[in-house]
Design a protein around this motif. Structure first.
Motif, PDB file in Angstrom:
ATOM      1  N   GLU A 237       0.846  -1.213   0.000  1.00 55.39           N
ATOM      2  CA  GLU A 237       0.000   0.000   0.000  1.00 55.39           C
ATOM      3  C   GLU A 237       0.879   1.260   0.000  1.00 55.39           C
ATOM      4  O   GLU A 237       0.657   2.198  -0.772  1.00 55.39           O
TER       5      GLU A 237
ATOM      6  N   ARG B 229       2.581   2.088  -3.239  1.00 58.97           N
ATOM      7  CA  ARG B 229       1.697   2.722  -4.236  1.00 58.97           C
ATOM      8  C   ARG B 229       1.684   4.234  -4.031  1.00 58.97           C
ATOM      9  O   ARG B 229       1.776   5.009  -4.971  1.00 58.97           O
ATOM     10  N   GLU B 230       1.618   4.646  -2.744  1.00 58.21           N
ATOM     11  CA  GLU B 230       1.621   6.097  -2.470  1.00 58.21           C
ATOM     12  C   GLU B 230       2.955   6.702  -2.891  1.00 58.21           C
ATOM     13  O   GLU B 230       3.005   7.773  -3.482  1.00 58.21           O
TER      14      GLU B 230
ATOM     15  N   THR C  20       0.787   5.795  -7.678  1.00 61.59           N
ATOM     16  CA  THR C  20       0.139   4.898  -8.630  1.00 61.59           C
ATOM     17  C   THR C  20      -1.019   4.148  -7.976  1.00 61.59           C
ATOM     18  O   THR C  20      -1.057   3.989  -6.763  1.00 61.59           O
ATOM     19  N   LYS C  21      -1.923   3.677  -8.835  1.00 57.52           N
ATOM     20  CA  LYS C  21      -3.021   2.801  -8.391  1.00 57.52           C
ATOM     21  C   LYS C  21      -2.709   1.327  -8.756  1.00 57.52           C
ATOM     22  O   LYS C  21      -3.537   0.456  -8.562  1.00 57.52           O
ATOM     23  N   ASN C  22      -1.525   1.076  -9.301  1.00 58.27           N
ATOM     24  CA  ASN C  22      -1.185  -0.285  -9.709  1.00 58.27           C
ATOM     25  C   ASN C  22      -1.470  -1.280  -8.596  1.00 58.27           C
ATOM     26  O   ASN C  22      -1.183  -1.015  -7.426  1.00 58.27           O
ATOM     27  N   ARG C  23      -1.963  -2.483  -9.036  1.00 57.65           N
ATOM     28  CA  ARG C  23      -2.090  -3.556  -8.027  1.00 57.65           C
ATOM     29  C   ARG C  23      -0.702  -3.979  -7.547  1.00 57.65           C
ATOM     30  O   ARG C  23      -0.419  -4.140  -6.386  1.00 57.65           O
TER      31      ARG C  23
ATOM     32  N   ASP D 103       1.593   6.911 -12.577  1.00 60.10           N
ATOM     33  CA  ASP D 103       0.355   6.865 -13.376  1.00 60.10           C
ATOM     34  C   ASP D 103       0.242   8.083 -14.290  1.00 60.10           C
ATOM     35  O   ASP D 103       0.002   7.950 -15.492  1.00 60.10           O
TER      36      ASP D 103
ATOM     37  N   ASN E 220       1.952  -1.926 -14.194  1.00 61.61           N
ATOM     38  CA  ASN E 220       0.497  -1.907 -14.398  1.00 61.61           C
ATOM     39  C   ASN E 220       0.028  -3.168 -15.134  1.00 61.61           C
ATOM     40  O   ASN E 220       0.815  -4.099 -15.384  1.00 61.61           O
TER      41      ASN E 220
END
Lengths: 416, 416
Positions: free
Chosen positions: A51, A54-55, A59-62, A185, A212
């Motif tokens: 988590e 990602r920050e 990005t919102k990537n899994r 992103d 991504n």
């Protein structure tokens, strides 16, 4: 067998482009007892770290998780898992670490198309975009912050072009993540690799990556599960796939390890994950913008001091990395002798450079925890004193005043 | 962005075959501030570590240094650097980690010849030697301690045969180094890979390897220096070589990093090297024979307690690993439910197994710092209590008495 003494290392002021000083809170966390790799307490830490990454990568990537190895391991893991023999890979090169990308891509069988520009400058993005349209590569791989020359490359337009031309945009952000803006992103970066031992101020030994679904699809086509642990269903579904050459860097298997399937692969480097989690936690706690501004602020003081001393900064200032300052070694001065005296007398380490720049420039890093006022002032004081002892024609007594001016002016502006 | 709390992990009794509890002195050393990778203070630590690894592996090899990655990275580094496409590689398999060797060897293009025997047993070395003479492989790769089945394989005769038949003998000693005898030179092992997170009681994240000149010669024929840092002489001498596929695992480049040339490659994982150095220092300080005896001693107490409880040990006792005890899960008992309760109620972790043994056995590790009397007694007490709560038909109150008998008898013998 005479017993060896306990570890005892000097305390250094590390002003290089990495490895830099580690934040004491990160060092403290590394004394935390380990837990098992599948202990719920640990898989919870793994999820938290994903988590937070990602920050960090914006990005919102899994997929955002670390490779257990140094930064170069992260770069190879992504390239090895995406490149197949004969793939066309375009690599714009503006310093030593661009060559590393070609090195790795060639070893995995890529047709590498190199574009080169003068060390100390960056490309006009249009030149790269023109080449993308000409070559139509599967992959465009490039360095965001090239520490060998101290340059940072604009990426947004290139990301747009890659998306339009359906090329995968893979970016080495090892030296910029945590110290400079990296918008995965927004800049349409398909895969990014970070480093721990630079602006994150975590020891070397782990490489956070993110990618991504465009990249994940390429990896999925090569997915494999090890014979010793594969289920019947695995074998049926995956037998036709062309496996990734490296098992250790097989991102399809690391996905199974970092997701709910928790499929045994390597044994996660527990203490290094504690360190990465704490390093990223501290970056997010400081706030990305605040942290980037702090790096710019100390860079300004350092650069002011260097120039006031009469030294010249190397390279095109319009694309200077805010976390690495390259200084031209004055004529007739032995750059290594200066570095040695700085380390021996002051305990300060600055870096030399590579290839065509070896012996021509010093590189001073202001990264992460090393990026502090007292370090900037100390490296300026030390460099001035050592250069005077080497009879360099520099201005005495000006460097610290110039840096203090920057700090005091900033103090006044902040007070307004 | 709500701030995340500092790391806080439970303190576990880790009785698995790795990662195990880390010695507090190793954890403490991991809070030591880092120094630069080419700082003389650090290259001194690198040299000390190489010396200590030679003692640990009981070898005179020049090359003994760690790969920055987990144990599996060490295995891949050696195989990737030695295997070339179409090479014949013979791999005797007696458990899951033998398959890992085939997995890696196949990915690097080897013709893999597998020899398999029943999980829970080992080969008659003569069977392997016969196969070596038949196949005439370039490489024989096998596991010394197979933690998936808890067996340890005799190696000496196989090493002799490899030397006679001019095959390279590559041994995965990840689970045995630091806890069981591993005599690299005497057993004519050409390359060995160790692990940190097992009997060395160092966090996972580094893989000590060693190899002799027979292996070094194979690597030298594939030597490469990166374009960004190669000298004219490098390019002239090496242009004809077939490079090793992986850059990160290219042992020819790691040799240049770990030797006086100090050629830039990766950035050494500083804190992990501190940990490895301390872990090996503690092993050598304890003394190899004393340490191996300590592992056998606690194993005896554990096995006695398990049997006294009425449980059966899995596998051929004549080749049981002294640091892993495999216990048959009694009929009608859910092995995972027992493991979960042990962890949730007692904070004790034992391991399940893989493939054909999944759900059939538990694996209890007594490795390194986890290998202590109080841990053995606690795991026996916890297992007994949890099995009683699962209504298993076991003998209550016998396990700890049997283990205490072993400890008290040993105490009397020591006093004689």
């Amino acid at each position: 067998m005479s017993g060896r003494r306990e570890l005892c290392t000097p305390l250094r002021t590390i002003m290089t482009p990495g490895p830099v000083e580690v934040d004491p809170r990160v060092l403290r966390v590394m004394s935390t007892p380990v837990v098992g790799q599948f202990d719920p307490a640990f898989t919870g830490i793994m999820n938290e770290t994903m988590e937070m990454l990602r920050e960090l990568f914006q990005t919102k990537n899994r997929w955002a998780y670390p490779i257990d190895g140094t930064s170069r391991a992260g770069i190879e893991a992504v390239l090895a898992s995406v490149i197949e023999p004969e793939d066309d890979v375009l690599i714009p090169i503006y310093g030593r670490f661009g060559y590393l990308l070609t090195e790795i891509a060639e070893r995995y069988g890529a047709n590498v198309h190199m574009l080169e520009c003068e060390w100390g400058t960056v490309f006009d993005p249009e030149d790269i975009i023109r080449e993308i349209k000409k070559v139509k590569p599967k992959i465009v791989a490039m360095v965001h912050g090239e520490t060998s020359t101290g340059r940072i490359h604009p990426l947004k337009a290139i990301g747009e072009a890659c998306r339009t031309e359906d090329a995968l945009f893979i970016v080495d952000a090892v030296a910029t993540i945590g110290g400079c803006e990296v918008k995965v992103d927004e800049w349409k970066i398909d895969a990014a690799i970070g480093g721990t031992q630079k602006c994150l101020s975590v020891p070397s030994g782990m490489a956070p990556i993110t990618y991504n679904e465009r990249v994940a699809d390429v990896i999925a086509a090569r997915k494999k599960v090890e014979r010793g642990i594969a289920t019947q269903a695995d074998r049926a579904a995956l037998s036709g796939n062309r496996p990734i050459t490296s098992n250790y860097f097989d991102l399809s298997q690391l996905e199974d390890y970092w997701s709910e399937r928790r499929l045994n692969h390597h044994t996660e480097a527990t203490t290094m994950l504690y360190a990465l989690r704490e390093g990223v936690r501290l970056v997010l706690e400081e706030g990305l913008e605040t942290r980037f501004e702090r790096h710019r602020h100390h860079e300004a003081a350092l650069a002011a001091g260097i120039k006031a001393m009469g030294l010249r900064l190397f390279g095109d200032d319009s694309c200077k990395m805010p976390v690495v300052t390259c200084v031209e070694i004055p004529g007739g001065i032995d750059g290594e002798s200066v570095r040695d005296m700085l380390l021996a007398q002051f305990g300060i380490e600055i870096a030399s450079s590579f290839g065509p720049l070896a012996g021509k420039i010093w590189r001073i890093g202001t990264m992460g925890y090393s990026c502090r006022k007292e370090n900037v002032l100390f490296v300026l004081a030390g460099l001035e004193a050592v250069l005077l002892r080497h009879n360099a024609g520099i201005e005495a007594g000006k460097a610290l005043q110039a840096a203090l001016d920057v700090y005091e002016n900033a103090g006044r502006q902040a007070a307004v």
